[in-house]
Every structure is written in C-alpha cells, then in structure tokens.
Design a protein around this motif. Sequence first.
Motif, PDB file in Angstrom:
ATOM      1  N   LEU A   1       0.754  -1.008   0.103  1.00  0.00           N
ATOM      2  CA  LEU A   1      -0.105   0.172  -0.051  1.00  0.00           C
ATOM      3  C   LEU A   1       0.825   1.164   0.011  1.00  0.00           C
ATOM      4  N   LEU A   2       2.020   1.104   0.143  1.00  0.00           N
ATOM      5  CA  LEU A   2       2.903   2.282   0.505  1.00  0.00           C
ATOM      6  C   LEU A   2       3.718   2.872  -0.796  1.00  0.00           C
ATOM      7  N   ASP A   3       3.790   4.259  -0.987  1.00  0.00           N
ATOM      8  CA  ASP A   3       4.401   4.714  -2.196  1.00  0.00           C
ATOM      9  C   ASP A   3       5.960   4.920  -1.650  1.00  0.00           C
ATOM     10  N   SER A   4       6.796   5.381  -2.310  1.00  0.00           N
ATOM     11  CA  SER A   4       8.065   5.547  -2.099  1.00  0.00           C
ATOM     12  C   SER A   4       8.303   6.692  -0.809  1.00  0.00           C
ATOM     13  N   ASP A   5       7.331   7.537  -0.423  1.00  0.00           N
ATOM     14  CA  ASP A   5       7.394   7.998   0.733  1.00  0.00           C
ATOM     15  C   ASP A   5       6.722   7.659   1.888  1.00  0.00           C
ATOM     16  N   TYR A   6       6.476   6.304   1.838  1.00  0.00           N
ATOM     17  CA  TYR A   6       5.861   5.742   3.008  1.00  0.00           C
ATOM     18  C   TYR A   6       4.339   6.033   3.138  1.00  0.00           C
ATOM     19  N   GLY A   7       3.772   6.757   2.225  1.00  0.00           N
ATOM     20  CA  GLY A   7       2.508   7.062   2.154  1.00  0.00           C
ATOM     21  C   GLY A   7       1.238   6.085   1.660  1.00  0.00           C
ATOM     22  N   LYS A   8       0.274   5.988   2.260  1.00  0.00           N
ATOM     23  CA  LYS A   8      -0.682   5.001   1.442  1.00  0.00           C
ATOM     24  C   LYS A   8      -1.189   5.598   0.248  1.00  0.00           C
ATOM     25  N   ARG A   9      -1.824   4.476  -0.734  1.00  0.00           N
ATOM     26  CA  ARG A   9      -2.051   5.227  -2.117  1.00  0.00           C
ATOM     27  C   ARG A   9      -3.546   4.191  -2.019  1.00  0.00           C
ATOM     28  N   ASP A  10      -4.541   4.987  -3.046  1.00  0.00           N
ATOM     29  CA  ASP A  10      -5.956   4.144  -3.093  1.00  0.00           C
ATOM     30  C   ASP A  10      -5.775   3.408  -4.626  1.00  0.00           C
ATOM     31  N   SER A  11      -4.845   3.802  -5.121  1.00  0.00           N
ATOM     32  CA  SER A  11      -4.800   3.006  -6.468  1.00  0.00           C
ATOM     33  C   SER A  11      -3.424   2.863  -7.273  1.00  0.00           C
ATOM     34  N   TRP A  12      -3.232   1.957  -8.146  1.00  0.00           N
ATOM     35  CA  TRP A  12      -1.796   1.958  -8.762  1.00  0.00           C
ATOM     36  C   TRP A  12      -1.967   0.868  -9.820  1.00  0.00           C
ATOM     37  N   ASN A  13      -0.813   0.952 -10.665  1.00  0.00           N
ATOM     38  CA  ASN A  13      -0.852  -0.196 -11.438  1.00  0.00           C
ATOM     39  C   ASN A  13       0.820  -0.412 -11.720  1.00  0.00           C
ATOM     40  N   SER A  14       1.373  -1.462 -11.166  1.00  0.00           N
ATOM     41  CA  SER A  14       2.839  -1.517 -10.877  1.00  0.00           C
ATOM     42  C   SER A  14       3.137  -3.035 -11.390  1.00  0.00           C
ATOM     43  N   THR A  15       4.197  -2.810 -12.294  1.00  0.00           N
ATOM     44  CA  THR A  15       4.703  -4.387 -12.773  1.00  0.00           C
ATOM     45  C   THR A  15       6.268  -4.230 -12.859  1.00  0.00           C
ATOM     46  N   ASP A  16       6.784  -5.330 -12.451  1.00  0.00           N
ATOM     47  CA  ASP A  16       8.448  -5.565 -12.333  1.00  0.00           C
ATOM     48  C   ASP A  16       8.705  -6.815 -13.730  1.00  0.00           C
ATOM     49  N   GLY A  17       7.844  -7.301 -14.377  1.00  0.00           N
ATOM     50  CA  GLY A  17       8.208  -8.196 -15.211  1.00  0.00           C
ATOM     51  C   GLY A  17       7.830  -9.468 -14.772  1.00  0.00           C
ATOM     52  N   THR A  18       7.648  -9.906 -13.482  1.00  0.00           N
ATOM     53  CA  THR A  18       7.510 -10.898 -12.895  1.00  0.00           C
ATOM     54  C   THR A  18       5.843 -10.760 -12.197  1.00  0.00           C
ATOM     55  N   THR A  19       5.776  -9.839 -11.484  1.00  0.00           N
ATOM     56  CA  THR A  19       4.743  -9.454 -10.642  1.00  0.00           C
ATOM     57  C   THR A  19       3.952  -8.152 -11.331  1.00  0.00           C
ATOM     58  N   THR A  20       2.601  -8.342 -11.261  1.00  0.00           N
ATOM     59  CA  THR A  20       1.940  -6.922 -11.870  1.00  0.00           C
ATOM     60  C   THR A  20       0.719  -6.982 -10.682  1.00  0.00           C
ATOM     61  N   SER A  21       0.734  -5.460 -10.134  1.00  0.00           N
ATOM     62  CA  SER A  21      -0.251  -5.419  -9.069  1.00  0.00           C
ATOM     63  C   SER A  21      -1.203  -4.086  -9.308  1.00  0.00           C
ATOM     64  N   VAL A  22      -2.331  -4.447  -9.690  1.00  0.00           N
ATOM     65  CA  VAL A  22      -3.314  -3.355 -10.010  1.00  0.00           C
ATOM     66  C   VAL A  22      -4.355  -3.059  -8.960  1.00  0.00           C
ATOM     67  N   MET A  23      -4.343  -2.092  -8.263  1.00  0.00           N
ATOM     68  CA  MET A  23      -5.397  -1.618  -7.400  1.00  0.00           C
ATOM     69  C   MET A  23      -6.299  -0.619  -7.814  1.00  0.00           C
ATOM     70  N   GLU A  24      -7.441  -0.904  -8.084  1.00  0.00           N
ATOM     71  CA  GLU A  24      -8.488  -0.023  -8.644  1.00  0.00           C
ATOM     72  C   GLU A  24      -9.374   0.426  -7.605  1.00  0.00           C
ATOM     73  N   HIS A  25      -9.716   1.785  -7.527  1.00  0.00           N
ATOM     74  CA  HIS A  25     -10.553   2.339  -6.631  1.00  0.00           C
ATOM     75  C   HIS A  25     -11.982   2.461  -7.247  1.00  0.00           C
ATOM     76  N   HIS A  26     -12.819   1.495  -6.968  1.00  0.00           N
ATOM     77  CA  HIS A  26     -14.159   1.484  -7.780  1.00  0.00           C
ATOM     78  C   HIS A  26     -15.247   2.168  -7.110  1.00  0.00           C
ATOM     79  N   ASN A  27     -15.305   2.171  -6.006  1.00  0.00           N
ATOM     80  CA  ASN A  27     -16.785   2.786  -5.444  1.00  0.00           C
ATOM     81  C   ASN A  27     -16.380   3.638  -4.127  1.00  0.00           C
ATOM     82  N   PRO A  28     -16.071   4.795  -4.243  1.00  0.00           N
ATOM     83  CA  PRO A  28     -15.291   5.628  -3.128  1.00  0.00           C
ATOM     84  C   PRO A  28     -16.431   5.793  -2.053  1.00  0.00           C
ATOM     85  N   ASP A  29     -17.780   5.708  -2.472  1.00  0.00           N
ATOM     86  CA  ASP A  29     -18.645   5.944  -1.236  1.00  0.00           C
ATOM     87  C   ASP A  29     -19.023   4.522  -0.441  1.00  0.00           C
TER      88      ASP A  29
END
Length: 91
Positions: free
Chosen positions: A36-64
Amino acid sequence: MAEPPIARYRLTLTIKGNTLDEIEDRLATQVNGGFLLDSDYGKRDSWNSTDGTTTSVMEHHNPDMTPERYAAELDAWWTARNAERKADANG
C-alpha cells in the motif's frame, strides 16, 4: 440475477514464475512488503505496478462504499440469490 455489490477497492495480482517456490516468494513479498505504500511511505488508493514477474493493479471502484454498507448489501444479495436458486430448483 442481480450482481453482488461493488466493493470500494479491487486488487488484481498476477505473479509469473517457473516454480511454485518463485510464486510463493513473490507473493510473500507482496504481502509483507508494504504494497500500500508509495516511495514516501504514504498510503495509495490506486496503482498499476509491474516488474516483469509481478503485476499489481489496485483500482478504486466505489469511493462511497463503507465496510458496513458493503456487508449489508452483500448479505442482502446472497439472501436474494439463494431464494432465487431455491425457487428455480423447485420449478
């Protein structure tokens, strides 16, 4: 049949490996590595990250959506779904 409620978040994790040990190691890194942490150790609500072996996609679908509302809506959906399935089975 109605669809289940939409949760606030959806995490999709794809791990590619040549052995089960590789998969397990990458999964442990995701679980224990502060995904959940970004490079400044802050929490994120969404991301799309890949390193070639692992792909992690967090989607913020329903904020309410809240945990309590989701639980209530999921319970209502499950109850209606079971009733519909029983009615279909009984003809």
